[in-house]
Design an enzyme around this catalytic site. Structure first.
Site, mmCIF file in Angstrom:
data_model
loop_
_atom_site.group_PDB
_atom_site.id
_atom_site.type_symbol
_atom_site.label_atom_id
_atom_site.label_comp_id
_atom_site.label_asym_id
_atom_site.label_seq_id
_atom_site.Cartn_x
_atom_site.Cartn_y
_atom_site.Cartn_z
ATOM 1 N N CYS A 128 0.815 -1.230 0.000
ATOM 2 C CA CYS A 128 0.000 0.000 0.000
ATOM 3 C C CYS A 128 0.847 1.277 0.000
ATOM 4 O O CYS A 128 0.563 2.239 -0.721
ATOM 5 C CB CYS A 128 -0.934 -0.001 1.198
ATOM 6 S SG CYS A 128 -0.107 -0.451 2.732
ATOM 7 N N HIS A 240 -3.323 5.938 4.985
ATOM 8 C CA HIS A 240 -1.902 6.182 5.234
ATOM 9 C C HIS A 240 -1.528 7.586 4.751
ATOM 10 O O HIS A 240 -2.047 8.053 3.727
ATOM 11 C CB HIS A 240 -1.035 5.206 4.438
ATOM 12 C CG HIS A 240 -1.000 3.808 4.974
ATOM 13 N ND1 HIS A 240 -1.644 3.387 6.101
ATOM 14 C CD2 HIS A 240 -0.353 2.703 4.492
ATOM 15 C CE1 HIS A 240 -1.395 2.095 6.303
ATOM 16 N NE2 HIS A 240 -0.631 1.657 5.333
HETATM 17 N N1 HSE Z 1 2.133 -3.384 5.114
HETATM 18 C C1 HSE Z 1 1.180 -2.345 5.183
HETATM 19 C C2 HSE Z 1 0.950 -1.894 6.602
HETATM 20 C C3 HSE Z 1 -0.098 -2.766 4.542
HETATM 21 O O1 HSE Z 1 1.289 -2.649 7.505
HETATM 22 O O2 HSE Z 1 0.435 -0.798 6.805
HETATM 23 C C4 HSE Z 1 0.025 -2.639 3.053
HETATM 24 O O3 HSE Z 1 -0.864 -3.447 2.366
#
Ligand code: HSE
Length: 331
Positions: A128, A240
């Site tokens: 992501c 995010h």
């Molecule tokens: N690895 C990322 C996280 C999720 O832990 O925020 C991405 O799919």
């Protein structure tokens, strides 16, 4: 299209189901798969209730055109052959195959045509944090080459899964009630805190999450770009944020960068400091695009530019990107 979702009961599986419906994806038949725990449960798609089948090594995928797989890396590794052996295209959300030379790693705004060359029948969906960053980087790469990136991420609880989201919510409730917070899904208490560690540490001091940003970005952008990341978990639910600094081959004025972001596919420009307008996770939750704001020249470097991006990690960071790959294949 005959479509399958593997890992239907997870946060990404649920979002895949919603987005297929929302975008009117041409689904003639939908099969849902899960672990033995979720087998037998039912979910509704376009008014029809569908029972979850247990993922097994059999011929259940015969006749299925596209399988969206979001069940964790070990499941993807174990079942990729079962899923693809009759010609099903597997769009895999795990990190299992991302760096394989014979598996394309695709973000439709950046490298859609890579999806056409898939000798194993597998297309990988990037991490992501990488997806969000490369959608924004593409806007600038189109006007001048990006040599280096420094990025700090502010990653929501959803990145660690649906149970982690519930854990964060519970921690707040527990603390307010004077109870000891439960810590299972994160290395430390996340409520009223942040954790400068996402995934495990590697030998060079970076975490796996940070190295993914470096390696995946180079593969997707077909570029020698260098990326140094610090990934941080923050008590946010599902979008995010990333503070990004780039060094470009030629100096890019702020206005030119704004124009580039404004017209870039998959980007919404929200950059009006006078009115305190910039993207924030609460506002971007549930949205499809990558929001970009706080664009400014780096004070230490004439070829440096810095900006802020926010994107819904379950949508563009996972489920939506996978469905956009499938939509590209149908064009
Ligand atoms: N690895 C990322 C996280 C999720 O832990 O925020 C991405 O799919």
């Amino acid at each position: 299209m005959k479509v399958a979702i593997v890992g239907i009961s997870g946060a990404v599986g649920q979002e895949l189901l919603r987005i297929l419906e929302e975008r009117n994806f041409p689904v003639e038949e939908l099969a849902l798969f899960g672990s033995s725990r979720s087998a037998g449960k039912t979910y509704t798609f376009r008014g029809t209730s569908i029972k979850v089948k247990q993922l097994q090594h059999n011929d259940d995928f015969k006749g299925i055109d596209i399988a969206f797989v979001s069940a964790g890396g070990s499941t993807s590794l174990e079942f990729s052959e079962t899923i693809t052996k009759h010609g099903t295209i597997m769009i895999d959300n795990s990190s299992a195959f991302r760096m394989y030379d014979d598996v394309p790693l695709v973000v439709p705004e950046v490298n859609p045509e890579d999806a056409l060359n898939r000798p194993r029948g597998i297309i990988a969906n990037p991490n992501c944090t990488t997806i969000q960053m490369v959608v924004a980087l593409k806007a600038i790469e189109d006007i001048t080459h990006i040599r280096k990136v420094h990025v700090a991420t502010y990653q929501a609880a959803s990145g660690a899964g649906a149970a982690a989201m519930r854990e964060l919510e519970n921690q707040y409730k527990q603390i307010v009630n004077g109870e000891k917070p439960t810590i299972e899904k994160f290395p430390y208490q996340l409520a009223f805190n942040l954790i400068p560690q996402v995934d495990v540490f590697t030998e060079n001091g970076y975490t796996k999450e940070e190295l993914k940003m470096h390696n995946e970005t180079r593969k997707i952008m077909h570029s020698n770009i260098e990326v140094s990341a610090t990934c941080v978990r923050v008590p946010v639910m599902r979008a995010h944020s990333e503070a990004t600094w780039i060094e470009t081959e030629r100096s890019v004025p702020v206005e030119e960068a704004r124009e580039a972001f404004a017209k870039a596919e998959g980007v919404v420009l929200m950059d009006n400091p006078d009115k305190k307008e910039y993207p924030m996770p609460l506002d971007v939750t549930g949205k499809d695009e990558v929001y970009v704001g706080r664009i400014r020249k780096d004070l230490t470097n004439d070829k440096g530019l810095t900006f802020w991006t926010v994107s819904d990690q379950i949508r563009k960071g996972a489920a939506l990107n996978a469905i956009q790959i499938a939509e590209y294949l149908l064009k």
